[in-house]
Motif scaffolding. Structure first.
Motif, short mmCIF file in Angstrom:
data_model
loop_
_atom_site.label_atom_id
_atom_site.label_comp_id
_atom_site.label_asym_id
_atom_site.label_seq_id
_atom_site.Cartn_x
_atom_site.Cartn_y
_atom_site.Cartn_z
N ARG A 174 -7.85 91.01 108.52
CA ARG A 174 -8.03 90.84 107.07
C ARG A 174 -9.12 91.77 106.55
NH1 ARG A 174 -6.19 86.21 104.47
NH2 ARG A 174 -8.08 86.17 103.23
N THR A 175 -10.17 91.98 107.34
CA THR A 175 -11.24 92.89 106.93
C THR A 175 -10.71 94.31 106.81
OG1 THR A 175 -12.91 91.50 107.97
CG2 THR A 175 -13.50 93.81 107.57
N ILE A 176 -9.95 94.75 107.80
CA ILE A 176 -9.38 96.10 107.77
C ILE A 176 -8.47 96.26 106.56
CG2 ILE A 176 -7.77 97.66 108.96
CD1 ILE A 176 -9.00 96.51 111.61
N ALA A 177 -7.62 95.29 106.30
CA ALA A 177 -6.71 95.36 105.16
C ALA A 177 -7.48 95.40 103.84
CB ALA A 177 -5.75 94.17 105.18
N ALA A 178 -8.53 94.61 103.74
CA ALA A 178 -9.33 94.59 102.51
C ALA A 178 -10.02 95.93 102.27
CB ALA A 178 -10.36 93.47 102.57
N VAL A 179 -10.56 96.51 103.31
CA VAL A 179 -11.26 97.79 103.18
C VAL A 179 -10.26 98.90 102.83
CG1 VAL A 179 -12.54 99.55 104.45
CG2 VAL A 179 -13.19 97.16 104.64
N GLN A 180 -9.10 98.90 103.49
CA GLN A 180 -8.09 99.92 103.19
C GLN A 180 -7.57 99.76 101.77
OE1 GLN A 180 -5.34 99.32 106.43
NE2 GLN A 180 -6.38 100.82 107.73
N GLY A 181 -7.38 98.54 101.32
CA GLY A 181 -6.93 98.30 99.95
C GLY A 181 -7.94 98.79 98.94
N ASP A 200 -10.16 101.12 99.45
CA ASP A 200 -10.21 102.57 99.53
C ASP A 200 -9.06 103.20 98.75
OD1 ASP A 200 -11.34 105.02 100.53
OD2 ASP A 200 -9.66 105.12 101.97
N SER A 201 -7.85 102.65 98.88
CA SER A 201 -6.73 103.24 98.15
C SER A 201 -6.86 103.01 96.65
CB SER A 201 -5.39 102.72 98.66
OG SER A 201 -5.36 101.35 98.77
N ARG A 202 -7.43 101.88 96.22
CA ARG A 202 -7.67 101.66 94.79
C ARG A 202 -8.72 102.64 94.28
NH1 ARG A 202 -7.38 96.41 96.57
NH2 ARG A 202 -9.64 96.17 96.55
N ARG A 203 -9.73 102.90 95.09
CA ARG A 203 -10.78 103.86 94.70
C ARG A 203 -10.18 105.26 94.56
NH1 ARG A 203 -14.74 103.57 98.91
NH2 ARG A 203 -15.43 101.67 97.95
N LYS A 204 -9.33 105.67 95.49
CA LYS A 204 -8.70 106.99 95.43
C LYS A 204 -7.79 107.10 94.20
CE LYS A 204 -8.82 108.07 100.34
NZ LYS A 204 -8.03 108.23 101.56
N ALA A 205 -7.03 106.05 93.91
CA ALA A 205 -6.15 106.07 92.74
C ALA A 205 -6.96 106.18 91.46
CB ALA A 205 -5.29 104.81 92.72
N GLU A 206 -8.08 105.49 91.39
CA GLU A 206 -8.94 105.55 90.20
C GLU A 206 -9.54 106.96 90.06
OE1 GLU A 206 -11.13 104.58 86.76
OE2 GLU A 206 -9.31 103.78 87.67
N LEU A 207 -9.93 107.58 91.14
CA LEU A 207 -10.47 108.93 91.10
C LEU A 207 -9.40 109.91 90.60
CD1 LEU A 207 -12.71 110.99 91.66
CD2 LEU A 207 -11.89 111.10 94.02
N GLU A 208 -8.20 109.78 91.12
CA GLU A 208 -7.11 110.65 90.67
C GLU A 208 -6.82 110.44 89.19
OE1 GLU A 208 -3.71 110.22 93.22
OE2 GLU A 208 -4.89 110.71 95.00
#
Length: 94
Positions: free
Chosen positions: A57-64, A66-74
């Motif tokens: 669950r920790t890995i999934a939360a961190v990856q989620g 990270d992908s939200r952060r990348k999408a916001e940057l884009e």
């Protein structure tokens, strides 16, 4: 292992482990069993299974995150207006 020992080894409160059991984060048979075989009786926990699930669950939360952060940057980068040198030269030299 009993609830109080399990909570201590997982570094969480007893109420937290109970909440995790009630809301479905911990599943019967995988993470815990009723020691007497009847619902409402004492519960015994499998620490290794709980730790594995918490790590997943920790890995999934961190990856989620990270992908939200990348999408916001884009998205933000897409809002920035840029002008190429060729556009600038055409407008001046026309």
């Amino acid at each position: 292992m009993p609830e109080s020992e399990a909570a201590k080894l997982l570094a969480i409160k007893k109420s937290t482990i109970r909440t995790m059991r009630r809301d479905g984060r911990l599943t019967p048979g995988d993470h815990y069993i009723f020691a007497t075989g009847t619902a409402g009786g004492p519960v015994v926990y499998r620490i290794d299974a709980i730790r594995k699930t918490l790590a997943e669950r920790t890995i999934a939360a961190v990856q989620g995150k990270d992908s939200r952060r990348k999408a916001e940057l884009e998205r933000r980068l897409g809002l920035i207006e840029t002008y190429g040198e060729e556009d600038h030269l055409k407008k001046e030299g026309e």
